[in-house]
Design a protein around this motif. Structure first.
Motif, short mmCIF file in Angstrom:
data_model
loop_
_atom_site.label_atom_id
_atom_site.label_comp_id
_atom_site.label_asym_id
_atom_site.label_seq_id
_atom_site.Cartn_x
_atom_site.Cartn_y
_atom_site.Cartn_z
N MET A 144 -3.07 2.56 -1.91
CA MET A 144 -3.88 3.62 -1.32
C MET A 144 -4.92 4.11 -2.32
SD MET A 144 -2.19 6.68 0.84
CE MET A 144 -3.14 7.64 2.00
N TYR A 145 -6.12 4.35 -1.82
CA TYR A 145 -7.17 4.90 -2.67
C TYR A 145 -7.97 5.91 -1.85
CZ TYR A 145 -11.07 5.30 -5.87
OH TYR A 145 -12.01 5.81 -6.74
N LEU A 146 -8.06 7.12 -2.33
CA LEU A 146 -8.82 8.19 -1.67
C LEU A 146 -8.58 8.26 -0.16
CD1 LEU A 146 -12.46 8.64 -3.04
CD2 LEU A 146 -10.55 10.23 -3.04
N GLY A 147 -7.31 8.31 0.21
CA GLY A 147 -6.97 8.55 1.61
C GLY A 147 -6.90 7.31 2.49
N ARG A 148 -7.23 6.15 1.93
CA ARG A 148 -7.21 4.92 2.74
C ARG A 148 -6.32 3.85 2.12
NH1 ARG A 148 -12.37 4.16 6.33
NH2 ARG A 148 -12.38 6.32 6.96
N ILE A 149 -5.78 2.99 2.99
CA ILE A 149 -5.06 1.82 2.49
C ILE A 149 -6.10 0.75 2.18
CG2 ILE A 149 -3.33 0.04 3.00
CD1 ILE A 149 -2.07 2.80 3.01
N VAL A 150 -6.16 0.31 0.92
CA VAL A 150 -7.16 -0.69 0.56
C VAL A 150 -6.58 -2.10 0.48
CG1 VAL A 150 -8.72 0.94 -0.57
CG2 VAL A 150 -6.96 -0.22 -1.94
N GLU A 151 -5.26 -2.20 0.32
CA GLU A 151 -4.64 -3.52 0.32
C GLU A 151 -3.22 -3.40 0.83
OE1 GLU A 151 -5.33 -5.94 -3.11
OE2 GLU A 151 -4.11 -7.59 -2.33
N TYR A 152 -2.78 -4.41 1.58
CA TYR A 152 -1.41 -4.42 2.09
C TYR A 152 -0.97 -5.87 2.23
CZ TYR A 152 2.61 -4.12 5.19
OH TYR A 152 3.87 -4.24 5.73
N GLY A 153 0.25 -6.14 1.83
CA GLY A 153 0.77 -7.49 2.03
C GLY A 153 2.17 -7.63 1.47
N PRO A 154 2.75 -8.84 1.62
CA PRO A 154 4.06 -9.08 1.01
C PRO A 154 3.96 -8.82 -0.50
CG PRO A 154 3.43 -10.90 2.46
CD PRO A 154 2.23 -10.01 2.34
N ALA A 155 4.98 -8.20 -1.06
CA ALA A 155 4.92 -7.77 -2.46
C ALA A 155 4.50 -8.93 -3.38
CB ALA A 155 6.28 -7.21 -2.89
N GLU A 156 5.12 -10.07 -3.17
CA GLU A 156 4.85 -11.23 -4.01
C GLU A 156 3.35 -11.59 -3.99
OE1 GLU A 156 7.06 -12.69 -5.81
OE2 GLU A 156 5.90 -14.46 -6.45
N ALA A 157 2.77 -11.59 -2.79
CA ALA A 157 1.37 -11.96 -2.65
C ALA A 157 0.46 -10.93 -3.31
CB ALA A 157 1.02 -12.11 -1.17
N VAL A 158 0.77 -9.65 -3.09
CA VAL A 158 -0.08 -8.60 -3.66
C VAL A 158 0.00 -8.62 -5.19
CG1 VAL A 158 -0.40 -6.09 -3.82
CG2 VAL A 158 0.06 -7.15 -1.60
N LEU A 159 1.20 -8.89 -5.71
CA LEU A 159 1.39 -8.85 -7.16
C LEU A 159 0.83 -10.09 -7.87
CD1 LEU A 159 5.02 -7.43 -7.20
CD2 LEU A 159 2.96 -6.22 -7.90
N THR A 160 0.97 -11.24 -7.24
CA THR A 160 0.53 -12.45 -7.93
C THR A 160 -0.90 -12.82 -7.56
OG1 THR A 160 1.44 -13.85 -6.18
CG2 THR A 160 2.87 -13.42 -8.07
#
Ligand SMILES: Nc1ncnc2c1ncn2[C@@H]1O[C@H](COP(=O)(O)OP(=O)(O)OP(=O)(O)O)[C@@H](O)[C@H]1O
Ligand code: SF4
Ligand SMILES: [Mg+2]
Length: 313
Positions: free
Chosen positions: A211-227
Protein backbone atom coordinates in the motif's frame (compact mmCIF):
# COMPACT_ATOMS: atom_id res chain seq x y z
CA UNK A 1 -13.07 -21.01 5.57
CA UNK A 2 -14.18 -17.47 4.87
CA UNK A 3 -13.19 -14.89 2.36
CA UNK A 4 -12.85 -11.22 3.24
CA UNK A 5 -13.24 -8.80 0.35
CA UNK A 6 -12.74 -5.06 0.11
CA UNK A 7 -14.48 -3.60 -2.93
CA UNK A 8 -13.66 -0.03 -3.92
CA UNK A 9 -13.23 0.93 -0.28
CA UNK A 10 -12.54 4.59 0.54
CA UNK A 11 -12.25 6.20 3.95
CA UNK A 12 -12.16 9.97 4.38
CA UNK A 13 -11.38 11.98 7.48
CA UNK A 14 -12.31 15.61 8.01
CA UNK A 15 -14.33 17.95 5.84
CA UNK A 16 -14.39 18.49 2.10
CA UNK A 17 -11.77 21.27 2.12
CA UNK A 18 -9.27 20.11 4.71
CA UNK A 19 -10.03 16.43 4.79
CA UNK A 20 -7.90 13.59 3.61
CA UNK A 21 -8.67 10.33 1.89
CA UNK A 22 -6.70 7.82 3.95
CA UNK A 23 -7.91 4.84 1.92
CA UNK A 24 -8.74 5.48 -1.70
CA UNK A 25 -10.62 2.91 -3.75
CA UNK A 26 -9.02 -0.25 -2.39
CA UNK A 27 -9.88 -3.63 -3.87
CA UNK A 28 -8.40 -6.48 -1.88
CA UNK A 29 -9.33 -10.08 -1.15
CA UNK A 30 -8.18 -12.33 1.66
CA UNK A 31 -8.93 -15.80 0.26
CA UNK A 32 -10.37 -18.35 2.67
CA UNK A 33 -7.77 -19.91 4.95
CA UNK A 34 -4.88 -17.82 3.69
CA UNK A 35 -2.69 -15.05 5.00
CA UNK A 36 -2.54 -11.76 3.16
CA UNK A 37 0.26 -9.51 4.33
CA UNK A 38 -0.44 -5.80 3.96
CA UNK A 39 2.71 -3.71 3.95
CA UNK A 40 3.46 -0.03 3.40
CA UNK A 41 5.09 2.89 5.13
CA UNK A 42 3.60 4.79 8.04
CA UNK A 43 0.51 6.74 7.06
CA UNK A 44 -0.25 4.71 3.94
CA UNK A 45 -3.67 3.76 5.32
CA UNK A 46 -3.18 0.17 6.47
CA UNK A 47 -4.77 0.59 9.90
CA UNK A 48 -7.57 2.70 8.49
CA UNK A 49 -8.45 -0.06 6.03
CA UNK A 50 -8.46 -2.60 8.86
CA UNK A 51 -10.49 -0.38 11.14
CA UNK A 52 -13.07 0.12 8.41
CA UNK A 53 -13.55 -3.66 8.30
CA UNK A 54 -14.46 -3.78 12.00
CA UNK A 55 -16.57 -0.62 11.92
CA UNK A 56 -14.04 1.65 13.65
CA UNK A 57 -13.50 3.91 10.62
CA UNK A 58 -16.29 5.34 8.47
CA UNK A 59 -16.77 3.97 4.95
CA UNK A 60 -16.92 6.79 2.43
CA UNK A 61 -17.37 4.45 -0.53
CA UNK A 62 -17.26 0.78 -1.37
CA UNK A 63 -18.21 -2.43 0.41
CA UNK A 64 -16.54 -4.88 2.76
CA UNK A 65 -17.81 -8.43 2.36
CA UNK A 66 -17.49 -11.65 4.28
CA UNK A 67 -18.26 -14.57 1.99
CA UNK A 68 -20.11 -12.21 -0.30
CA UNK A 69 -22.27 -10.68 2.44
CA UNK A 70 -21.68 -7.18 3.84
CA UNK A 71 -19.85 -7.37 7.17
CA UNK A 72 -22.42 -6.52 9.79
CA UNK A 73 -21.50 -4.13 12.51
CA UNK A 74 -22.58 -4.38 16.10
CA UNK A 75 -22.76 -7.34 18.41
CA UNK A 76 -23.72 -10.04 15.97
CA UNK A 77 -20.78 -9.35 13.69
CA UNK A 78 -18.18 -9.73 16.45
CA UNK A 79 -17.49 -13.43 16.20
CA UNK A 80 -16.99 -13.57 12.43
CA UNK A 81 -14.31 -10.90 12.15
CA UNK A 82 -11.90 -9.96 14.90
CA UNK A 83 -8.93 -7.66 15.17
CA UNK A 84 -5.78 -7.68 17.29
CA UNK A 85 -4.08 -4.32 17.79
CA UNK A 86 -0.53 -3.10 18.20
CA UNK A 87 -0.44 -2.22 21.88
CA UNK A 88 -1.07 -5.33 23.98
CA UNK A 89 -1.46 -3.45 27.27
CA UNK A 90 -4.03 -0.93 26.08
CA UNK A 91 -6.21 -3.69 24.63
CA UNK A 92 -6.64 -5.27 28.09
CA UNK A 93 -8.39 -3.87 31.15
CA UNK A 94 -5.64 -3.51 33.82
CA UNK A 95 -8.14 -4.16 36.64
CA UNK A 96 -9.40 -7.42 35.23
CA UNK A 97 -7.67 -10.78 35.56
CA UNK A 98 -6.58 -12.42 32.35
CA UNK A 99 -9.15 -15.15 32.91
CA UNK A 100 -12.02 -12.67 33.34
CA UNK A 101 -10.85 -10.72 30.32
CA UNK A 102 -10.95 -13.82 28.14
CA UNK A 103 -14.17 -15.10 29.73
CA UNK A 104 -15.87 -11.82 28.91
CA UNK A 105 -15.10 -12.32 25.24
CA UNK A 106 -16.47 -15.86 24.96
CA UNK A 107 -20.12 -16.40 24.21
CA UNK A 108 -20.10 -19.46 26.53
CA UNK A 109 -21.80 -19.30 29.91
CA UNK A 110 -21.72 -21.34 33.10
CA UNK A 111 -19.11 -24.03 33.78
CA UNK A 112 -18.26 -24.32 30.09
CA UNK A 113 -16.83 -20.85 30.35
CA UNK A 114 -13.94 -21.80 32.61
CA UNK A 115 -13.03 -24.73 30.38
CA UNK A 116 -13.12 -22.42 27.39
CA UNK A 117 -10.74 -19.96 29.08
CA UNK A 118 -8.32 -22.82 29.76
CA UNK A 119 -8.60 -24.03 26.16
CA UNK A 120 -7.90 -20.53 24.82
CA UNK A 121 -4.95 -19.97 27.14
CA UNK A 122 -3.52 -23.29 25.99
CA UNK A 123 -4.12 -22.37 22.34
CA UNK A 124 -1.95 -19.26 22.72
CA UNK A 125 0.74 -21.09 24.68
CA UNK A 126 -0.08 -19.86 28.20
CA UNK A 127 -0.68 -22.08 31.21
CA UNK A 128 -4.08 -22.21 32.90
CA UNK A 129 -2.51 -20.67 36.03
CA UNK A 130 -2.10 -17.40 34.15
CA UNK A 131 -5.86 -16.89 34.36
CA UNK A 132 -5.47 -15.33 37.81
CA UNK A 133 -2.78 -12.85 36.74
CA UNK A 134 -3.37 -9.19 35.89
CA UNK A 135 -2.04 -7.59 32.68
CA UNK A 136 0.55 -5.63 34.67
CA UNK A 137 2.11 -8.91 35.82
CA UNK A 138 2.67 -10.14 32.27
CA UNK A 139 5.30 -9.30 29.67
CA UNK A 140 4.31 -7.55 26.42
CA UNK A 141 4.52 -10.83 24.55
CA UNK A 142 2.30 -12.60 27.07
CA UNK A 143 -0.22 -9.75 26.92
CA UNK A 144 -0.29 -10.02 23.16
CA UNK A 145 -1.02 -13.74 23.52
CA UNK A 146 -3.93 -12.86 25.79
CA UNK A 147 -5.20 -10.29 23.28
CA UNK A 148 -5.06 -13.05 20.66
CA UNK A 149 -6.95 -15.44 22.95
CA UNK A 150 -9.63 -12.80 23.43
CA UNK A 151 -9.93 -12.28 19.69
CA UNK A 152 -10.26 -16.04 19.19
CA UNK A 153 -12.83 -16.41 21.96
CA UNK A 154 -15.79 -15.81 19.68
CA UNK A 155 -14.61 -18.40 17.11
CA UNK A 156 -13.95 -15.85 14.35
CA UNK A 157 -13.48 -16.95 10.76
CA UNK A 158 -11.35 -13.98 9.83
CA UNK A 159 -8.68 -12.27 11.88
CA UNK A 160 -7.03 -8.92 11.28
CA UNK A 161 -3.67 -8.45 12.99
CA UNK A 162 -2.44 -4.85 12.93
CA UNK A 163 1.25 -4.44 13.78
CA UNK A 164 0.89 -7.02 16.53
CA UNK A 165 4.64 -7.43 17.00
CA UNK A 166 5.74 -3.81 16.53
CA UNK A 167 5.47 -2.91 20.20
CA UNK A 168 7.24 -6.07 21.36
CA UNK A 169 10.85 -6.69 22.18
CA UNK A 170 12.68 -7.93 19.08
CA UNK A 171 13.69 -11.09 20.93
CA UNK A 172 10.10 -12.28 21.29
CA UNK A 173 8.65 -11.07 18.00
CA UNK A 174 9.52 -14.35 16.28
CA UNK A 175 7.70 -16.45 18.88
CA UNK A 176 4.54 -14.36 18.56
CA UNK A 177 4.72 -14.55 14.75
CA UNK A 178 5.10 -18.33 14.92
CA UNK A 179 2.15 -18.55 17.28
CA UNK A 180 -0.09 -16.49 15.00
CA UNK A 181 0.87 -18.59 12.01
CA UNK A 182 0.27 -21.84 13.94
CA UNK A 183 -3.11 -20.72 15.21
CA UNK A 184 -4.08 -19.52 11.73
CA UNK A 185 -3.27 -22.93 10.24
CA UNK A 186 -4.84 -24.93 13.02
CA UNK A 187 -8.11 -22.99 12.98
CA UNK A 188 -7.98 -22.48 9.19
CA UNK A 189 -8.50 -18.77 9.69
CA UNK A 190 -8.28 -16.16 7.00
CA UNK A 191 -5.78 -13.59 8.18
CA UNK A 192 -5.07 -10.03 7.10
CA UNK A 193 -1.65 -9.42 8.59
CA UNK A 194 -0.55 -5.79 8.68
CA UNK A 195 2.96 -4.49 9.21
CA UNK A 196 5.11 -1.63 7.98
CA UNK A 197 7.99 -4.12 8.00
CA UNK A 198 8.35 -6.28 4.91
CA UNK A 199 10.72 -8.61 6.76
CA UNK A 200 7.88 -9.48 9.14
CA UNK A 201 5.25 -9.71 6.41
CA UNK A 202 7.32 -12.02 4.22
CA UNK A 203 7.62 -14.43 7.12
CA UNK A 204 3.91 -15.15 7.49
CA UNK A 205 2.19 -14.33 4.20
CA UNK A 206 0.77 -16.42 1.37
CA UNK A 207 -0.05 -13.25 -0.55
CA UNK A 208 1.37 -9.76 -0.21
CA UNK A 209 -0.38 -6.44 -0.84
CA UNK A 210 1.69 -3.26 -0.92
CA UNK A 211 0.00 0.00 0.00
CA UNK A 212 1.15 3.51 -0.81
CA UNK A 213 -0.76 6.70 0.02
CA UNK A 214 -4.14 5.02 0.37
CA UNK A 215 -3.87 2.70 -2.64
CA UNK A 216 -2.77 -0.86 -3.28
CA UNK A 217 0.15 -0.58 -5.71
CA UNK A 218 1.10 -4.25 -5.91
CA UNK A 219 -0.57 -7.54 -5.03
CA UNK A 220 0.33 -11.13 -5.69
CA UNK A 221 1.49 -14.46 -4.29
CA UNK A 222 4.16 -13.73 -1.67
CA UNK A 223 6.83 -15.65 -3.55
CA UNK A 224 6.21 -13.70 -6.77
CA UNK A 225 6.11 -10.31 -5.08
CA UNK A 226 9.28 -11.02 -3.11
CA UNK A 227 11.37 -12.56 -5.87
CA UNK A 228 10.01 -10.62 -8.83
CA UNK A 229 8.51 -7.33 -7.61
CA UNK A 230 6.78 -5.35 -10.36
CA UNK A 231 6.33 -1.97 -8.71
CA UNK A 232 9.27 0.39 -8.04
CA UNK A 233 7.95 1.09 -4.55
CA UNK A 234 7.95 -2.61 -3.68
CA UNK A 235 11.50 -2.86 -4.99
CA UNK A 236 12.45 0.01 -2.70
CA UNK A 237 10.89 -1.75 0.31
CA UNK A 238 12.70 -4.96 -0.56
CA UNK A 239 16.03 -3.20 -0.99
CA UNK A 240 15.59 -1.67 2.46
CA UNK A 241 15.07 -5.12 3.96
CA UNK A 242 18.00 -6.78 2.26
CA UNK A 243 20.39 -3.91 2.98
CA UNK A 244 19.75 -2.91 6.57
CA UNK A 245 23.04 -1.04 6.74
CA UNK A 246 23.64 1.65 4.17
CA UNK A 247 26.96 1.29 2.38
CA UNK A 248 26.86 4.90 1.27
CA UNK A 249 27.06 3.73 -2.33
CA UNK A 250 23.40 3.62 -3.15
CA UNK A 251 22.14 3.48 -6.70
CA UNK A 252 22.38 7.09 -8.04
CA UNK A 253 18.71 7.01 -8.99
CA UNK A 254 17.72 6.01 -5.48
CA UNK A 255 19.88 8.77 -4.10
CA UNK A 256 18.18 11.29 -6.40
CA UNK A 257 14.80 10.60 -4.82
CA UNK A 258 15.96 9.91 -1.29
CA UNK A 259 15.72 13.56 -0.26
CA UNK A 260 12.18 14.05 -1.50
CA UNK A 261 9.67 14.67 1.29
CA UNK A 262 7.11 11.93 1.80
CA UNK A 263 3.93 12.87 0.00
CA UNK A 264 1.26 14.85 1.83
CA UNK A 265 -1.86 12.68 2.11
CA UNK A 266 -4.00 15.85 2.06
CA UNK A 267 -2.81 16.53 -1.47
CA UNK A 268 -1.58 13.39 -3.22
CA UNK A 269 0.53 14.08 -6.32
CA UNK A 270 -1.31 13.96 -9.65
CA UNK A 271 -0.93 10.97 -11.94
CA UNK A 272 1.01 8.23 -10.21
CA UNK A 273 1.15 9.15 -6.52
CA UNK A 274 4.62 7.73 -6.23
CA UNK A 275 6.07 9.81 -9.07
CA UNK A 276 8.01 12.43 -7.05
CA UNK A 277 9.89 9.61 -5.29
CA UNK A 278 10.04 7.01 -8.01
CA UNK A 279 13.61 5.96 -8.92
CA UNK A 280 12.48 5.14 -12.46
CA UNK A 281 9.89 7.91 -12.73
CA UNK A 282 9.82 11.38 -14.32
CA UNK A 283 12.05 12.94 -11.65
CA UNK A 284 14.88 10.71 -12.87
CA UNK A 285 14.18 9.47 -16.39
CA UNK A 286 13.21 11.35 -19.55
CA UNK A 287 10.10 10.35 -21.43
CA UNK A 288 8.07 9.43 -18.37
CA UNK A 289 5.62 12.35 -18.43
CA UNK A 290 2.82 9.81 -18.47
CA UNK A 291 3.55 9.14 -14.79
CA UNK A 292 2.62 12.74 -13.93
CA UNK A 293 -0.39 12.83 -16.17
CA UNK A 294 -2.28 9.63 -15.67
CA UNK A 295 -2.88 7.46 -12.66
CA UNK A 296 -1.89 3.84 -13.32
CA UNK A 297 -4.49 1.19 -12.54
CA UNK A 298 -3.49 -2.22 -11.15
CA UNK A 299 -2.85 -4.60 -14.03
CA UNK A 300 -1.84 -8.20 -14.31
CA UNK A 301 -3.40 -11.57 -13.75
CA UNK A 302 -2.60 -13.08 -10.36
CA UNK A 303 0.22 -10.63 -9.77
CA UNK A 304 -0.98 -7.03 -10.08
CA UNK A 305 0.93 -3.78 -10.16
CA UNK A 306 -0.22 -0.19 -10.58
CA UNK A 307 2.65 1.24 -12.63
CA UNK A 308 2.74 2.37 -16.27
CA UNK A 309 6.21 0.89 -16.59
CA UNK A 310 5.89 -2.15 -14.36
CA UNK A 311 8.46 -4.85 -14.97
CA UNK A 312 7.48 -7.01 -17.92
CA UNK A 313 4.93 -4.57 -19.30
N1 LIG B 1 -9.08 9.40 13.03
C1 LIG B 1 -8.36 10.04 12.12
N2 LIG B 1 -8.58 11.33 11.82
C2 LIG B 1 -7.86 11.99 10.90
N3 LIG B 1 -6.86 11.43 10.17
C3 LIG B 1 -6.58 10.13 10.41
C4 LIG B 1 -7.30 9.37 11.40
N4 LIG B 1 -6.78 8.12 11.43
C5 LIG B 1 -5.81 8.09 10.50
N5 LIG B 1 -5.67 9.31 9.90
C6 LIG B 1 -4.73 9.66 8.82
O1 LIG B 1 -4.93 8.72 7.78
C7 LIG B 1 -3.70 8.37 7.17
C8 LIG B 1 -3.51 6.86 7.25
O2 LIG B 1 -3.28 6.51 8.61
P1 LIG B 1 -3.14 5.01 9.07
O3 LIG B 1 -3.04 5.01 10.54
O4 LIG B 1 -4.24 4.19 8.47
O5 LIG B 1 -1.77 4.58 8.43
P2 LIG B 1 -0.90 3.27 8.67
O6 LIG B 1 -0.52 2.77 7.32
O7 LIG B 1 -1.62 2.34 9.55
O8 LIG B 1 0.41 3.84 9.38
P3 LIG B 1 1.33 3.19 10.54
O9 LIG B 1 2.31 2.28 9.84
O10 LIG B 1 2.00 4.36 11.14
O11 LIG B 1 0.44 2.45 11.49
C9 LIG B 1 -2.62 9.16 7.88
O12 LIG B 1 -2.36 10.31 7.13
C10 LIG B 1 -3.28 9.51 9.20
O13 LIG B 1 -2.76 10.69 9.73
S1 SF4 C 1 3.88 4.87 -12.93
FE1 SF4 C 1 5.82 5.95 -13.25
S2 SF4 C 1 6.19 7.08 -11.35
FE2 SF4 C 1 4.62 5.55 -10.93
S3 SF4 C 1 5.73 3.81 -10.14
FE3 SF4 C 1 5.52 3.48 -12.34
S4 SF4 C 1 7.38 4.36 -13.26
FE4 SF4 C 1 7.24 5.13 -11.14
MG1 LIG D 1 -1.18 1.52 11.43
Amino acid sequence: MSELTFEGVSVRFGGRRHGLTAVDGVDLTVPGGSVVGLVGESGSGKSTLARAAVGLAPLHAGRILLDGEPVRRGRRSRPALQMVFQDPYSSLDPRMTIGDSIAEATPRRGPARRAEVTRLLDLVGLGADRARAYPGQLSGGQCQRVALARALAGDPRVLIADEITSALDVSIQGAVLNLVREVQRELRLSLLFISHDLAVVRYVSDFIAVMYLGRIVEYGPAEAVLTDPSHPYTRELLAAVSEPVSTGEADPALRAVADVEPADPHAPPPGCRFHPRCPVGPAVLDGRDLCRESEPVPQGHRHLAACHFAAGR
